[in-house]
Write a protein that holds these residues in place. Structure first.
Motif, mmCIF file in Angstrom:
data_model
loop_
_atom_site.group_PDB
_atom_site.id
_atom_site.type_symbol
_atom_site.label_atom_id
_atom_site.label_comp_id
_atom_site.label_asym_id
_atom_site.label_seq_id
_atom_site.Cartn_x
_atom_site.Cartn_y
_atom_site.Cartn_z
ATOM 1 N N PRO A 70 112.055 50.253 -59.210
ATOM 2 C CA PRO A 70 113.381 49.888 -58.687
ATOM 3 C C PRO A 70 113.515 48.373 -58.556
ATOM 4 C CG PRO A 70 112.362 51.618 -57.360
ATOM 5 C CD PRO A 70 111.308 51.128 -58.282
ATOM 6 N N ARG A 71 114.737 47.896 -58.701
ATOM 7 C CA ARG A 71 114.998 46.461 -58.566
ATOM 8 C C ARG A 71 115.438 46.085 -57.157
ATOM 9 N NH1 ARG A 71 118.750 46.547 -63.928
ATOM 10 N NH2 ARG A 71 117.249 47.687 -65.211
ATOM 11 N N ILE A 72 115.866 47.078 -56.374
ATOM 12 C CA ILE A 72 116.269 46.823 -54.987
ATOM 13 C C ILE A 72 115.330 47.607 -54.081
ATOM 14 C CG2 ILE A 72 118.157 46.876 -53.316
ATOM 15 C CD1 ILE A 72 120.105 47.060 -55.643
ATOM 16 N N GLU A 73 114.635 46.910 -53.204
ATOM 17 C CA GLU A 73 113.648 47.557 -52.334
ATOM 18 C C GLU A 73 113.788 47.049 -50.908
ATOM 19 O OE1 GLU A 73 110.015 49.101 -53.416
ATOM 20 O OE2 GLU A 73 109.771 47.880 -55.228
ATOM 21 N N TRP A 74 113.118 47.774 -49.990
ATOM 22 C CA TRP A 74 112.993 47.326 -48.606
ATOM 23 C C TRP A 74 111.874 46.293 -48.533
ATOM 24 C CZ3 TRP A 74 116.814 48.991 -45.595
ATOM 25 C CH2 TRP A 74 117.433 50.202 -45.909
ATOM 26 N N PRO A 75 112.088 45.136 -47.911
ATOM 27 C CA PRO A 75 111.047 44.100 -47.902
ATOM 28 C C PRO A 75 109.725 44.545 -47.288
ATOM 29 C CG PRO A 75 113.153 43.195 -47.179
ATOM 30 C CD PRO A 75 113.330 44.687 -47.268
ATOM 31 N N ASN A 76 109.769 45.413 -46.291
ATOM 32 C CA ASN A 76 108.546 45.857 -45.618
ATOM 33 C C ASN A 76 108.078 47.231 -46.065
ATOM 34 O OD1 ASN A 76 110.714 47.155 -44.510
ATOM 35 N ND2 ASN A 76 109.976 47.064 -42.390
ATOM 36 N N ARG A 77 108.710 47.793 -47.108
ATOM 37 C CA ARG A 77 108.309 49.113 -47.615
ATOM 38 C C ARG A 77 108.352 49.107 -49.140
ATOM 39 N NH1 ARG A 77 112.523 52.757 -44.650
ATOM 40 N NH2 ARG A 77 113.490 50.754 -44.132
ATOM 41 N N LEU A 78 107.624 48.206 -49.733
ATOM 42 C CA LEU A 78 107.618 48.101 -51.188
ATOM 43 C C LEU A 78 106.936 49.302 -51.824
ATOM 44 C CD1 LEU A 78 106.696 44.328 -51.620
ATOM 45 C CD2 LEU A 78 108.940 45.391 -51.913
ATOM 46 N N MET A 79 107.377 49.664 -52.990
ATOM 47 C CA MET A 79 106.791 50.773 -53.712
ATOM 48 C C MET A 79 105.400 50.385 -54.209
ATOM 49 S SD MET A 79 108.803 53.036 -56.540
ATOM 50 C CE MET A 79 108.271 54.721 -56.893
ATOM 51 N N ARG A 80 104.388 51.242 -53.938
ATOM 52 C CA ARG A 80 103.013 50.933 -54.305
ATOM 53 C C ARG A 80 102.469 51.871 -55.373
ATOM 54 N NH1 ARG A 80 102.578 45.849 -52.474
ATOM 55 N NH2 ARG A 80 102.997 45.700 -50.230
ATOM 56 N N ARG A 81 102.944 53.133 -55.359
ATOM 57 C CA ARG A 81 102.458 54.138 -56.309
ATOM 58 C C ARG A 81 103.645 54.801 -56.989
ATOM 59 N NH1 ARG A 81 98.944 58.272 -53.041
ATOM 60 N NH2 ARG A 81 99.016 59.245 -55.109
ATOM 61 N N PRO A 82 103.489 55.290 -58.214
ATOM 62 C CA PRO A 82 104.605 55.944 -58.900
ATOM 63 C C PRO A 82 105.172 57.153 -58.159
ATOM 64 C CG PRO A 82 102.881 55.382 -60.474
ATOM 65 C CD PRO A 82 102.320 55.111 -59.107
ATOM 66 N N PRO A 87 123.782 43.720 -59.755
ATOM 67 C CA PRO A 87 124.736 44.475 -58.935
ATOM 68 C C PRO A 87 124.003 45.297 -57.877
ATOM 69 C CG PRO A 87 125.229 44.719 -61.274
ATOM 70 C CD PRO A 87 123.892 44.065 -61.188
ATOM 71 N N LEU A 88 124.546 45.287 -56.673
ATOM 72 C CA LEU A 88 123.935 46.037 -55.568
ATOM 73 C C LEU A 88 124.441 47.468 -55.601
ATOM 74 C CD1 LEU A 88 124.194 43.234 -52.909
ATOM 75 C CD2 LEU A 88 122.105 44.053 -54.031
ATOM 76 N N ARG A 89 123.987 48.188 -56.616
ATOM 77 C CA ARG A 89 124.335 49.586 -56.805
ATOM 78 C C ARG A 89 123.094 50.443 -56.620
ATOM 79 N NH1 ARG A 89 127.764 49.291 -62.510
ATOM 80 N NH2 ARG A 89 129.332 47.764 -61.836
ATOM 81 N N TYR A 90 123.317 51.703 -56.286
ATOM 82 C CA TYR A 90 122.183 52.605 -56.081
ATOM 83 C C TYR A 90 121.475 52.940 -57.396
ATOM 84 C CZ TYR A 90 123.620 53.150 -51.247
ATOM 85 O OH TYR A 90 123.929 52.900 -49.930
ATOM 86 N N GLU A 91 122.092 52.641 -58.534
ATOM 87 C CA GLU A 91 121.400 52.804 -59.814
ATOM 88 C C GLU A 91 120.185 51.903 -59.898
ATOM 89 O OE1 GLU A 91 125.486 54.352 -60.708
ATOM 90 O OE2 GLU A 91 124.586 52.854 -59.379
ATOM 91 N N ASN A 92 120.174 50.799 -59.142
ATOM 92 C CA ASN A 92 119.054 49.856 -59.158
ATOM 93 C C ASN A 92 118.083 50.076 -58.006
ATOM 94 O OD1 ASN A 92 119.909 48.411 -61.479
ATOM 95 N ND2 ASN A 92 121.395 47.287 -60.257
ATOM 96 N N ALA A 93 118.321 51.084 -57.181
ATOM 97 C CA ALA A 93 117.433 51.414 -56.071
ATOM 98 C C ALA A 93 116.582 52.633 -56.424
ATOM 99 C CB ALA A 93 118.249 51.680 -54.810
ATOM 100 N N PHE A 94 115.647 52.977 -55.528
ATOM 101 C CA PHE A 94 114.763 54.110 -55.812
ATOM 102 C C PHE A 94 115.557 55.412 -55.891
ATOM 103 C CE2 PHE A 94 112.344 57.784 -54.428
ATOM 104 C CZ PHE A 94 111.348 57.786 -55.392
ATOM 105 N N GLY A 95 115.156 56.253 -56.847
ATOM 106 C CA GLY A 95 115.775 57.568 -57.011
ATOM 107 C C GLY A 95 115.698 57.999 -58.452
ATOM 108 N N GLY A 96 116.642 58.845 -58.858
ATOM 109 C CA GLY A 96 116.701 59.300 -60.241
ATOM 110 C C GLY A 96 116.286 60.741 -60.405
#
Length: 382
Positions: free
Chosen positions: A212-224, A171-180
């Motif tokens: 996160p399961r949903i990311e920006w293709p050109n701004r992937l998460m690299r560090r915690p 599901p394309l929800r913000y629960e699967n994007a960066f945050g928390g």
């Protein structure tokens, strides 16, 4: 006291309980009657215009069912959404439905609900794309990367992203994007997305071991400890940033019937889409849409063209015509249900103690010529 007739009753009046309607009738006496002769969902709502003056707003919604070959067919629209609905607790989850009965919006905006599907069995990632190009200069081409579950892996005294598992429909929800937020710390929520995942305050000790399961293709998460703008197509709750700042400060000592926001509120305070999904102009028909990655077993883009808004409104107050133009400012896409919805609104300046009588007629207009860009304010019109 709001009275209605026709096929679609006024949603505001219908929502009132009998005791509440008796109390409100003592103080709200605009006898403005809505005649809905269209097949659209519609309602009249009290509120305030951009200049913080009282007005009544006609809100109407049209809908179309689309096929993957680009075919569009009119369909009965769902009822107007009169309050935000969340996937869970309001301050801990994203929006399942966004309120649609605002008195105005700035320009136009589009938001999307849906699911990302793997392009083939065993795939570990998928790209989902929403593109929109309009004759009034609207331009959007947005792609998100959706990955299978991943966890941080310890490597040489640091953490690196692990390999994703095979992707399942996500599901394309913000629960699967960066945050928390950090467990047990109320003040630790990421203000752009308190409902998300992957937020850590240390590169060494992880409170959230999953990425996160949903990311920006050109701004992937690299560090915690990376801090990212949440990747999503959906509407934002009013108490998330940047919407929270757009509300300005509450009006002090507001009396009954006074506007609840002060001059610090921004013109976009009622817009709900992410900033990159907002446009300077509303929708007039002819906007071209492309959707990719939202449909199982269908890799090709789904290409659609948005029709003009299919209704027009006329107002008559005390026997005199009052200009009322509908502005189609909100475009909602549901790729799971394969539904497009277009919401339009128009306002009439109307004080709560106004004792005039009148009517508003909403009728079908296949040409869509009733939809116009906002014009300068005139007397009696919001």
């Amino acid at each position: 006291e709001f009275t209605v007739s026709g096929r679609k009753p006024c949603a505001f009046a219908r929502s009132l309980s009998k005791p509440a309607s008796r109390v409100l009738s003592l103080r709200l006496r605009p006898m403005l009657e809505l005649f809905n002769e269209s097949a659209l969902a519609a309602g009249l709502y009290p509120g305030w215009d951009r200049e913080r003056r009282q007005q009544l707003t006609l809100v109407a919604k049209a809908a179309w069912r689309f096929e993957r070959d680009g075919t569009l067919l009119p369909t009965d629209p769902p009822p107007l959404v009169e309050a935000d609905t969340h996937h869970g607790k309001p301050h801990e989850s994203s929006l399942a439905c966004a309120r649609e009965n605002m008195p105005f919006k700035q320009g136009g905006e589009v938001y999307l609900f849906g699911t990302a599907h793997p392009p083939r069995p065993g795939a570990r990632a998928a790209r989902v794309r929403l593109a929109l190009h309009g004759p009034a200069g609207q331009h959007l081409d947005k792609t998100l990367l959706v990955l299978g579950r991943r966890r941080w892996q310890s490597r040489l005294l640091r953490h690196v992203p692990g390999e994703p598992e095979p992707l399942e429909p996500t599901p394309l929800r913000y629960e699967n994007a960066f945050g928390g937020r950090l467990p047990g710390r109320v003040d630790s929520a990421w203000p752009l997305n308190p409902a998300g995942m992957g937020c850590n305050h240390s590169d060494w000790k992880l409170a959230c071991p999953e990425l996160p399961r949903i990311e920006w293709p050109n701004r992937l998460m690299r560090r915690p400890t990376d801090r990212l703008t949440p990747a999503g197509f959906g509407p934002l709750p009013v108490f998330w940033q940047p919407r929270l700042d757009e509300q300005g400060s509450p009006a002090e000592d507001a009396e009954f019937g006074a506007c609840p926001w002060d001059d610090s509120a921004q013109p976009c305070l009622h817009n709900v889409a992410p900033h990159d999904q907002r446009f300077d102009a509303p929708f007039a028909g002819g906007e071209r849409i492309e959707l990719e990655g939202f449909f199982p077993d269908h890799a090709a883009p789904v290409r659609l063209e948005l029709p003009p808004f299919p209704a027009r409104a006329r107002a008559l107050v005390e026997g005199h015509p009052v200009p009322l133009k509908l502005v189609a400012d909100t475009f909602v896409i549901d790729t799971d249900a394969q539904i497009l919805a277009l919401v339009a609104r128009g306002g009439i300046r109307w004080a709560l103690d106004d004792r005039r009588s009148g009517l508003i007629l909403l009728e079908a207009d296949a040409s869509g010529t009733s939809v116009a860009h906002p014009e300068p304010q005139r007397e009696g019109v919001a």
